[in-house]
Design a protein around this motif. Structure first.
Motif, PDB file in Angstrom:
ATOM      1  N   ARG A  67      68.974  30.246 105.446  1.00 36.37           N
ATOM      2  CA  ARG A  67      68.087  31.093 106.255  1.00 36.37           C
ATOM      3  C   ARG A  67      66.896  31.565 105.445  1.00 36.37           C
ATOM      4  O   ARG A  67      67.022  31.871 104.257  1.00 36.37           O
ATOM      5  CB  ARG A  67      68.849  32.338 106.747  1.00 36.37           C
ATOM      6  N   TYR A 115      64.027  34.499 105.087  1.00 36.30           N
ATOM      7  CA  TYR A 115      63.752  35.889 105.455  1.00 36.30           C
ATOM      8  C   TYR A 115      62.406  36.299 104.875  1.00 36.30           C
ATOM      9  O   TYR A 115      62.056  35.906 103.763  1.00 36.30           O
ATOM     10  CB  TYR A 115      64.844  36.826 104.914  1.00 36.30           C
ATOM     11  N   THR A 162      77.900  33.385 107.881  1.00 32.79           N
ATOM     12  CA  THR A 162      77.580  34.090 109.114  1.00 32.79           C
ATOM     13  C   THR A 162      77.891  35.577 108.985  1.00 32.79           C
ATOM     14  O   THR A 162      77.203  36.406 109.565  1.00 32.79           O
ATOM     15  CB  THR A 162      78.342  33.476 110.302  1.00 32.79           C
ATOM     16  N   ILE A 221      74.905  37.030 107.287  1.00 34.14           N
ATOM     17  CA  ILE A 221      73.788  37.223 108.216  1.00 34.14           C
ATOM     18  C   ILE A 221      73.958  38.533 108.967  1.00 34.14           C
ATOM     19  O   ILE A 221      73.005  39.302 109.140  1.00 34.14           O
ATOM     20  CB  ILE A 221      73.686  36.032 109.194  1.00 34.14           C
ATOM     21  N   LYS A 222      75.188  38.828 109.388  1.00 36.18           N
ATOM     22  CA  LYS A 222      75.456  40.093 110.076  1.00 36.18           C
ATOM     23  C   LYS A 222      75.233  41.278 109.145  1.00 36.18           C
ATOM     24  O   LYS A 222      74.747  42.335 109.566  1.00 36.18           O
ATOM     25  CB  LYS A 222      76.890  40.110 110.614  1.00 36.18           C
ATOM     26  N   THR A 223      75.577  41.123 107.867  1.00 35.50           N
ATOM     27  CA  THR A 223      75.353  42.184 106.886  1.00 35.50           C
ATOM     28  C   THR A 223      73.866  42.450 106.728  1.00 35.50           C
ATOM     29  O   THR A 223      73.426  43.601 106.667  1.00 35.50           O
ATOM     30  CB  THR A 223      75.972  41.795 105.532  1.00 35.50           C
ATOM     31  N   ILE A 224      73.060  41.392 106.664  1.00 34.63           N
ATOM     32  CA  ILE A 224      71.612  41.544 106.542  1.00 34.63           C
ATOM     33  C   ILE A 224      71.045  42.196 107.793  1.00 34.63           C
ATOM     34  O   ILE A 224      70.158  43.065 107.700  1.00 34.63           O
ATOM     35  CB  ILE A 224      70.951  40.174 106.271  1.00 34.63           C
ATOM     36  N   ASP A 225      71.545  41.839 108.966  1.00 35.17           N
ATOM     37  CA  ASP A 225      71.085  42.463 110.206  1.00 35.17           C
ATOM     38  C   ASP A 225      71.419  43.950 110.233  1.00 35.17           C
ATOM     39  O   ASP A 225      70.637  44.759 110.742  1.00 35.17           O
ATOM     40  CB  ASP A 225      71.715  41.781 111.415  1.00 35.17           C
ATOM     41  N   ARG A 226      72.565  44.319 109.689  1.00 37.42           N
ATOM     42  CA  ARG A 226      72.999  45.707 109.716  1.00 37.42           C
ATOM     43  C   ARG A 226      72.276  46.564 108.673  1.00 37.42           C
ATOM     44  O   ARG A 226      71.775  47.636 108.984  1.00 37.42           O
ATOM     45  CB  ARG A 226      74.511  45.777 109.504  1.00 37.42           C
ATOM     46  N   GLY A 243      69.603  45.532 106.562  1.00 41.25           N
ATOM     47  CA  GLY A 243      68.191  45.217 106.371  1.00 41.25           C
ATOM     48  C   GLY A 243      68.016  44.326 105.152  1.00 41.25           C
ATOM     49  O   GLY A 243      68.756  44.434 104.170  1.00 41.25           O
ATOM     50  N   ILE A 244      67.014  43.457 105.208  1.00 42.41           N
ATOM     51  CA  ILE A 244      66.818  42.481 104.141  1.00 42.41           C
ATOM     52  C   ILE A 244      66.383  43.146 102.842  1.00 42.41           C
ATOM     53  O   ILE A 244      66.776  42.720 101.749  1.00 42.41           O
ATOM     54  CB  ILE A 244      65.818  41.377 104.576  1.00 42.41           C
TER      55      ILE A 244
END
Length: 78
Positions: free
Chosen positions: A36, A38, A53, A56-61, A63-64
């Motif tokens: 991915r 970012y 995956t 990815i959820k951790t980054i969504d929660r 923040g990058i």
């Protein structure tokens, strides 16, 4: 690309595949690794990460920016 998540550290699991006749052979369970890109607004550039995956959820929660700061604190070059 190795089956290793840069965010969560997930790696393949190893075990045995057991057939109907109960013969055992080695096998591995690979994590669902995605490549991915970012965008980091603070640096004005994009980075590419190999993440699972769940990563990815951790980054969504979180923040990058927060995740990249944690990776750099661990000593990983991003």
């Amino acid at each position: 690309m190795s089956a290793h998540c840069q965010v969560t550290g997930r790696q393949p699991g190893f075990g045995m595949a057991v057939s109907h006749s109960h013969r055992r052979t080695n096998r591995r369970w690979n994590p669902n690794i995605q490549r991915r890109r970012y965008f980091l607004p603070s640096e004005g550039r994009t980075i590419t990460l190999n993440v699972s995956t769940k990563g990815i959820k951790t980054i969504d929660r979180k923040g990058i920016e927060t995740v990249v700061a944690e990776l750099r604190a661990k000593g990983l070059k991003v």
